[in-house]
Write a protein that holds these residues in place. Sequence first.
Motif, mmCIF file in Angstrom:
data_model
loop_
_atom_site.group_PDB
_atom_site.id
_atom_site.type_symbol
_atom_site.label_atom_id
_atom_site.label_comp_id
_atom_site.label_asym_id
_atom_site.label_seq_id
_atom_site.Cartn_x
_atom_site.Cartn_y
_atom_site.Cartn_z
ATOM 1 N N HIS A 15 -3.663 -8.432 -3.963
ATOM 2 C CA HIS A 15 -2.575 -7.512 -4.333
ATOM 3 C C HIS A 15 -2.089 -7.828 -5.748
ATOM 4 C CE1 HIS A 15 -1.256 -6.354 0.049
ATOM 5 N NE2 HIS A 15 -2.465 -5.947 -0.259
ATOM 6 N N HIS A 25 0.830 -1.209 0.000
ATOM 7 C CA HIS A 25 0.000 0.000 0.000
ATOM 8 C C HIS A 25 0.868 1.264 0.000
ATOM 9 C CE1 HIS A 25 -3.900 -2.060 0.405
ATOM 10 N NE2 HIS A 25 -3.141 -3.017 0.919
ATOM 11 N N HIS A 36 -11.094 -5.361 -1.847
ATOM 12 C CA HIS A 36 -10.014 -5.595 -0.884
ATOM 13 C C HIS A 36 -10.438 -5.076 0.502
ATOM 14 C CE1 HIS A 36 -5.933 -6.620 0.016
ATOM 15 N NE2 HIS A 36 -5.555 -5.401 0.310
ATOM 16 N N CYS A 51 -4.254 -8.178 4.735
ATOM 17 C CA CYS A 51 -4.400 -8.222 3.285
ATOM 18 C C CYS A 51 -4.358 -9.649 2.733
ATOM 19 C CB CYS A 51 -3.261 -7.437 2.639
ATOM 20 S SG CYS A 51 -3.302 -5.703 3.037
HETATM 21 ZN ZN LIG Z 1 -3.672 -4.957 1.049
#
Ligand SMILES: [Zn+2]
Length: 232
Positions: free
Chosen positions: A184, A141, A206, A179
């Motif tokens: 991703h 991120h 997400h 996550c």
């Molecule tokens: Zn993430």
Amino acid sequence: MDEVAGEKLRGKHPVEDVLYNRLMDAIVDKYLRPGQHLNEVKLAEKYDVPRSRVRRVLERLRDEDVVVFELHRGAFISRPTVAEAKNVFQVRRHLEELVVSLACARATSKDIAILRDNYLREREAFEALRPNVNRIAAEFHFLIAKIARNEILEQLVGTFIRRCVLVQSVYEKKSGILCLSEEHREMIDAIAAKDSGAAIRMMQHHFDHIVASLELTKERRLEKDVYDFLTE
Ligand SMILES: [Zn+2]
């Protein structure tokens, strides 16, 4: 050792950044947990810096809402309320929609290679159950915020990641990472294809998944209070 009485602190010392980064990493690695006490004296001894400098670092963390000061008790890692938790995720979600759309417009082939390398390291850390997997996932991120080439967004994303980790530490249904690495990877593909519509939709999914992994209730927060009391 404390500084000579009366001597004023001049500019920010590099050790303040070192301590700040150590504490931030410890939060993202979940080594420091919400409600945990930060002992100024011990930190000053460990880093061999005056308490006044430790205090400045703690105040910086307070300004970012990751530390709170309690009267006569000192500094503690924040334990976000349900309302704060929801607000933090609401803002972060929209912030990162903007980030990923800018990243789609501005990513170079070198940027994509860096993202793919981060994904591989994340997979490897996840499979090997390494304790730094959360930090590598958070780096994804940070990286897209860097690719967006807007320093303000970069700073904001950093702050929100830390606050989200604290939210997760209090409200997660089971211990894990925020996550999902496959998501991703899909986002990297969308950024590489400069498909901002798809990338934004993926970012929304997400965050839906991340929020679904939390139990955002007052009861959950109280359970954690009991836990902290027992372990302090
Ligand atoms: Zn993430």
